[in-house]
Write a protein that holds these residues in place. Structure first.
Motif, PDB file in Angstrom:
ATOM      1  N   UNK A 102       0.854  -1.189   0.000  1.00 51.50           N
ATOM      2  CA  UNK A 102       0.000   0.000   0.000  1.00 51.50           C
ATOM      3  C   UNK A 102       0.889   1.238   0.000  1.00 51.50           C
ATOM      4  N   UNK A 103       0.548   2.202  -0.851  1.00 48.96           N
ATOM      5  CA  UNK A 103       1.306   3.449  -0.922  1.00 48.96           C
ATOM      6  C   UNK A 103       0.394   4.585  -0.490  1.00 48.96           C
ATOM      7  N   UNK A 104       0.851   5.363   0.474  1.00 46.20           N
ATOM      8  CA  UNK A 104       0.082   6.519   0.944  1.00 46.20           C
ATOM      9  C   UNK A 104       0.639   7.786   0.295  1.00 46.20           C
ATOM     10  N   UNK A 105      -0.209   8.488  -0.423  1.00 50.06           N
ATOM     11  CA  UNK A 105       0.162   9.778  -1.007  1.00 50.06           C
ATOM     12  C   UNK A 105      -0.259  10.871  -0.039  1.00 50.06           C
ATOM     13  N   UNK A 106       0.628  11.832   0.212  1.00 51.95           N
ATOM     14  CA  UNK A 106       0.266  12.883   1.162  1.00 51.95           C
ATOM     15  C   UNK A 106      -0.245  14.148   0.469  1.00 51.95           C
ATOM     16  N   UNK A 107      -0.468  14.067  -0.852  1.00 52.75           N
ATOM     17  CA  UNK A 107      -1.029  15.208  -1.580  1.00 52.75           C
ATOM     18  C   UNK A 107      -1.713  14.690  -2.842  1.00 52.75           C
ATOM     19  N   UNK A 108      -2.607  15.497  -3.392  1.00 50.68           N
ATOM     20  CA  UNK A 108      -3.379  15.098  -4.566  1.00 50.68           C
ATOM     21  C   UNK A 108      -2.503  14.882  -5.792  1.00 50.68           C
ATOM     22  N   UNK A 109      -1.460  15.686  -5.938  1.00 51.54           N
ATOM     23  CA  UNK A 109      -0.561  15.535  -7.075  1.00 51.54           C
ATOM     24  C   UNK A 109       0.048  14.139  -7.094  1.00 51.54           C
ATOM     25  N   UNK A 110       0.554  13.696  -5.946  1.00 48.12           N
ATOM     26  CA  UNK A 110       1.136  12.362  -5.848  1.00 48.12           C
ATOM     27  C   UNK A 110       0.069  11.286  -6.002  1.00 48.12           C
ATOM     28  N   UNK A 111      -1.095  11.517  -5.411  1.00 54.42           N
ATOM     29  CA  UNK A 111      -2.196  10.535  -5.459  1.00 54.42           C
ATOM     30  C   UNK A 111      -2.593  10.240  -6.905  1.00 54.42           C
ATOM     31  N   UNK A 112      -2.764  11.273  -7.697  1.00 52.59           N
ATOM     32  CA  UNK A 112      -3.166  11.076  -9.094  1.00 52.59           C
ATOM     33  C   UNK A 112      -2.044  10.440  -9.905  1.00 52.59           C
ATOM     34  N   UNK A 113      -0.806  10.828  -9.622  1.00 48.47           N
ATOM     35  CA  UNK A 113       0.332  10.228 -10.326  1.00 48.47           C
ATOM     36  C   UNK A 113       0.417   8.730 -10.046  1.00 48.47           C
ATOM     37  N   UNK A 114       0.308   8.336  -8.782  1.00 49.49           N
ATOM     38  CA  UNK A 114       0.413   6.923  -8.418  1.00 49.49           C
ATOM     39  C   UNK A 114      -0.713   6.101  -9.024  1.00 49.49           C
ATOM     40  N   UNK A 115      -1.920   6.630  -9.000  1.00 46.96           N
ATOM     41  CA  UNK A 115      -3.055   5.900  -9.577  1.00 46.96           C
ATOM     42  C   UNK A 115      -2.942   5.774 -11.087  1.00 46.96           C
ATOM     43  N   UNK A 116      -2.306   6.763 -11.713  1.00 44.65           N
ATOM     44  CA  UNK A 116      -2.143   6.720 -13.167  1.00 44.65           C
ATOM     45  C   UNK A 116      -1.018   5.773 -13.579  1.00 44.65           C
ATOM     46  N   UNK A 117       0.095   5.797 -12.837  1.00 45.23           N
ATOM     47  CA  UNK A 117       1.277   5.045 -13.248  1.00 45.23           C
ATOM     48  C   UNK A 117       1.305   3.626 -12.706  1.00 45.23           C
ATOM     49  N   UNK A 118       0.748   3.407 -11.517  1.00 46.45           N
ATOM     50  CA  UNK A 118       0.872   2.101 -10.867  1.00 46.45           C
ATOM     51  C   UNK A 118      -0.523   1.575 -10.546  1.00 46.45           C
ATOM     52  N   UNK A 119      -1.206   1.120 -11.574  1.00 46.56           N
ATOM     53  CA  UNK A 119      -2.623   0.780 -11.469  1.00 46.56           C
ATOM     54  C   UNK A 119      -2.891  -0.458 -10.617  1.00 46.56           C
ATOM     55  N   UNK A 120      -1.883  -1.289 -10.413  1.00 42.41           N
ATOM     56  CA  UNK A 120      -2.089  -2.520  -9.634  1.00 42.41           C
ATOM     57  C   UNK A 120      -1.798  -2.337  -8.146  1.00 42.41           C
ATOM     58  N   UNK A 121      -1.385  -1.132  -7.744  1.00 40.68           N
ATOM     59  CA  UNK A 121      -1.034  -0.901  -6.343  1.00 40.68           C
ATOM     60  C   UNK A 121      -2.178  -0.214  -5.604  1.00 40.68           C
ATOM     61  N   UNK A 122      -2.307  -0.536  -4.327  1.00 41.25           N
ATOM     62  CA  UNK A 122      -3.283   0.120  -3.461  1.00 41.25           C
ATOM     63  C   UNK A 122      -2.742   1.496  -3.072  1.00 41.25           C
ATOM     64  N   UNK A 123      -3.541   2.548  -3.302  1.00 41.68           N
ATOM     65  CA  UNK A 123      -3.098   3.907  -3.009  1.00 41.68           C
ATOM     66  C   UNK A 123      -4.109   4.584  -2.090  1.00 41.68           C
ATOM     67  N   UNK A 124      -3.617   5.177  -1.002  1.00 34.60           N
ATOM     68  CA  UNK A 124      -4.443   5.961  -0.089  1.00 34.60           C
ATOM     69  C   UNK A 124      -3.991   7.415  -0.116  1.00 34.60           C
TER      70      UNK A 124
END
Length: 767
Positions: free
Chosen positions: A570-592
């Motif tokens: 699980x990857x926790x993003x501490x801002x929206x910029x990181x959150x959207x990047x992680x969801x776009x680039x790493x679609x198989x990972x859990x992102x909070x």
């Protein structure tokens, strides 16, 4: 005099980024009589072929040869050996450069020394941040032969080969991960080798070097080759000994069982010494020097500089004896005099974070220019004053001249030799103390354990505040938190492998180090994920920032593969910029999406609530994330001083290491500084957050990673803080935030986001 022809030999495959630089250095030589043989690997997918054809069209000395199928590096070189027409063959790699006088100097050396078959050179290492360092290699032929038993001491792209014996004796490369080392060791008793005593090659470290990308494979191959060479030359089967004793040892972690490791090292070296005495394969004096060097390497790996310098003085049981002596030395009752008020002393004491267990009573130096000056808070004394000092041990602050200084202290000042130690034992003491503490905590299996990796042991107080909040958060869930600090990760990685069980929770500390700006931490995070494949892993709230350059796209993809191959990440993003990047680039990972962990903690017990607020506090970055100019900083100071009467600077990034035990005191000091300010001006993320949790009005400027502005979104509801786009808006913004006064921080606004993380960790445990 007819100049002998030299054949440059280089193989290429998808090297468009570096190839022109390498070819230019090969063609612009002060030695004129050469050809360039380029072996082009089959099916290049970039512009490598186009670049080579352009150079061949413009310069007739460049000759191109194409592989009809993928041969690989070693077999391509073997093909090239027979295509070269020169008396000498000069090796080059497509990502390095040669000095303009390389061929001239190497040819002259080979012509004067017709018994030399292989001639390397020293090199200058050029890293991504452009820092350089010279790598010194001995040029003594007998030393090279002996050293090759343990590791590769010849820089492959720097060598010049005498072609005739290679062709006549069919000396060729072996198709393996360390093809050059395999070739050199096969020729220990057949060829004579030397190293030119100047750097003739610029070796570039860029992240795609084979020794980096395939590190584990190259490391294993080098150990296998070393063991094979020892068996061939000295008839010793070394396969039962630890891999760490052979091959490329520079990046090896500290072994878990230090006593066993050092015992086996001494046993092996003694066996090799006896074998050489029997077989007479190597000059005895040179061989003993190499064996002693290997013992020093073993000591370095084990962080055991307090052991005897000679492996011949080592017995199977005396590590425990010496360790007990070391423990006595590290008693806080011991009084230590330090000899040497120089860089190495200062660096060693700073690295220990002022947590050395003995009491420093005096400092001495033979340099008259230093005598009488203040060093580490003490007046530097001349050596003659030693007799007046009540010391138990003397720590010599010069590893390079330790033997000479020790001899002088004994002869001229009647110092008992058993009281004189290299100051490097301070680092050993610190390491073994930390290791003992970690071992004690890890070995207790009573409580649920969470292991926090990459936790700060450096001077960034923002990162320490994150770790402090993470500890409170995780312990609140019923876990015992054990930290493995970032700067000492390699020291404790084997300890972690030994103690971490498959059901333990792995945490990677939050912050802003993922991406390209702090790339070593990015790579370390990958390594941790790849190591603990069976454990649930949570990357705590992070800002991810990759610079917008093509070179980083490969690294983004590598990180994606690591993330996707882990089954419980699980990857926790501490801002929206990181959150959207992680969801776009790493679609198989859990992102909070979770705010910075510092905002989850009530900091009331860390500060003085009665502090009088006055003056403006300016807290600005000094590293590569800053986008402010010196002119901007002067303007900020002037405006702040006009508004508040006085403006002062404070930094959340200290120039000294901070340990876990020092953390609370250091955080208390910085928070009180923020608590006592009338207003804060900062481009630091935790400058903003410290101001918020202390209730202090704050003006925020962004930095290059945008992590300040992106995290501001969590806090924009607070009226006494304001983000501005440039410093020219500062004056009006300051008046606005100050008008709102002090506003106590309400952590409940973000509590639901932290509850999501709590539920996630609880579910991980249940599963």
């Amino acid at each position: 005099m007819t100049l002998p022809l030299v054949s440059w030999l280089m193989t290429v495959y998808n090297d468009e980024c570096f190839l022109p630089r390498a070819l230019d250095s090969m063609l612009c030589q002060t030695y004129p009589h050469f050809e360039v043989i380029v072996i082009i690997e089959h099916n290049c997918t970039d512009k490598t072929l186009e670049i080579c054809e352009k150079y061949a069209e413009n310069d007739s000395r460049v000759r191109l040869f194409f592989n009809d199928a993928r041969l690989g590096f070693a077999l391509s070189l073997n093909r090239g050996l027979y295509l070269c027409g020169g008396k000498y063959i000069a090796r080059m790699d497509a990502d390095d450069t040669s000095r303009a006088d390389r061929l001239e100097k190497q040819v002259a050396f080979m012509e004067e020394n017709d018994d030399i078959d292989i001639l390397g050179s020293q090199m200058q290492v050029i890293q991504q941040d452009s820092k350089t360092s010279y790598v010194t290699k001995s040029h003594d032929s007998e030393y090279i032969r002996a050293k090759l038993l343990f590791s590769d001491c010849i820089v492959h792209p720097s060598v010049m080969l005498r072609k005739e014996p290679f062709i006549a004796n069919d000396w060729i490369y072996t198709d393996c991960e360390a093809e050059d080392y395999a070739l050199w060791t096969s020729l220990i008793s057949k060829a004579k080798m030397a190293i030119y005593p100047e750097p003739l090659l610029n070796y570039y470290l860029h992240g795609d070097n084979a020794c980096v990308v395939r590190f584990d494979e190259v490391r294993q191959a080098s150990a296998d080759i070393s063991q094979k060479a020892i068996l061939s030359e000295l008839e010793i089967d070394a396969s039962a000994y630890p891999r760490e004793l052979f091959g490329w040892q520079d990046n090896d972690p500290v072994p878990y069982d230090l006593r066993a490791f050092l015992s086996q090292s001494a046993e092996l070296l003694c066996a090799l010494s006896n074998a050489n005495e029997r077989l007479c394969k190597f000059e005895d004096g040179v061989f003993q020097k190499v064996l002693t060097e290997q013992w020093l390497i073993s000591k370095r790996i084990a962080k055991a500089h307090f052991l005897s310098d000679s492996f011949s003085d080592y017995s199977g049981d005396n590590f425990d004896v010496m360790l007990r002596e070391y423990c006595v030395l590290s008693s806080s009752k011991y009084r230590a005099a330090i000899y040497g008020a120089g860089y190495w002393t200062r660096q060693t004491l700073n690295d220990a974070g002022n947590e050395f267990p003995f009491h420093i009573v005096s400092i001495f130096d033979s340099d008259e220019n230093k005598q009488g000056s203040v060093f580490e808070g003490m007046i530097v004394q001349p050596p003659r004053k030693l007799i007046d000092t009540g010391y138990d041990i003397i720590l010599v602050g010069s590893t390079q001249y330790f033997v000479e200084i020790k001899r002088s202290l004994v002869a001229e000042h009647n110092t008992p030799p058993e009281k004189i130690y290299d100051i490097s034992i301070v680092s050993d003491m610190r390491f073994h103390s930390m290791r003992e503490d970690l071992t004690s905590i890890c070995s207790q299996r009573d409580n649920r354990k969470a292991y926090l990796f990459c936790s700060p042991d450096y001077g960034n107080l923002g990162d320490h505040a994150i770790a402090e909040a993470e500890r409170s958060f995780v312990e609140g869930l019923g876990y015992e938190l054990i930290e493995f600090p970032l700067c000492h990760h390699k020291d404790f990685s084997e300890l972690a492998r030994y103690f971490v069980k498959s059901d333990d929770l792995i945490l990677i500390t939050g912050g802003g180090f993922l991406g390209s700006l702090w790339f070593d931490a990015e790579k370390l995070t990958r390594s941790i994920i790849e190591t603990f494949t069976e454990n649930p892993i949570v990357i705590l709230p992070q800002t991810v920032f990759w610079e917008d350059e093509d070179v980083w796209m490969k690294e983004i993809e590598r990180t994606g593969r690591v993330y996707e191959e882990h089954r419980n990440l699980t990857i926790c993003a501490r801002d929206n910029m990181t959150y959207h990047f992680l969801n776009r680039m790493y679609t198989n990972s859990e992102v909070l999406l979770v705010p910075d962990m510092v905002l989850s903690l009530d900091w009331a017990c860390y500060y003085n609530s009665e502090a009088v607020r006055k003056n403006a506090l300016i807290c600005l970055k000094r590293d590569k994330e800053s986008i402010l100019t010196d002119e901007d900083k002067e303007y900020i100071h002037g405006i702040a001083a006009d508004l508040c009467g006085t403006a002062f600077f404070a930094d959340t990034d200290k120039d000294y290491p901070i340990s876990v035990t020092q953390r609370k005191n250091e955080l208390g000091e910085i928070l009180n500084i923020f608590r006592s300010a009338e207003v804060v001006i900062t481009d630091r993320l935790h400058g903003m957050i410290f101001a918020v949790v202390m209730g202090t009005p704050c003006i925020i400027l962004d930095n290059c990673s945008k992590k300040v502005s992106s995290n501001y979104e969590w806090l924009r509801h607070i009226p006494n803080i304001k983000l501005i786009e440039n410093v020219r808006l500062l004056k009006n913004a300051l008046s606005e935030v100050v008008s709102h006064g002090v506003l106590e921080y309400d952590s409940s606004v973000l509590s639901e986001k932290y509850n999501e993380l709590k539920r996630l960790i609880t579910n991980l445990e249940d599963n």
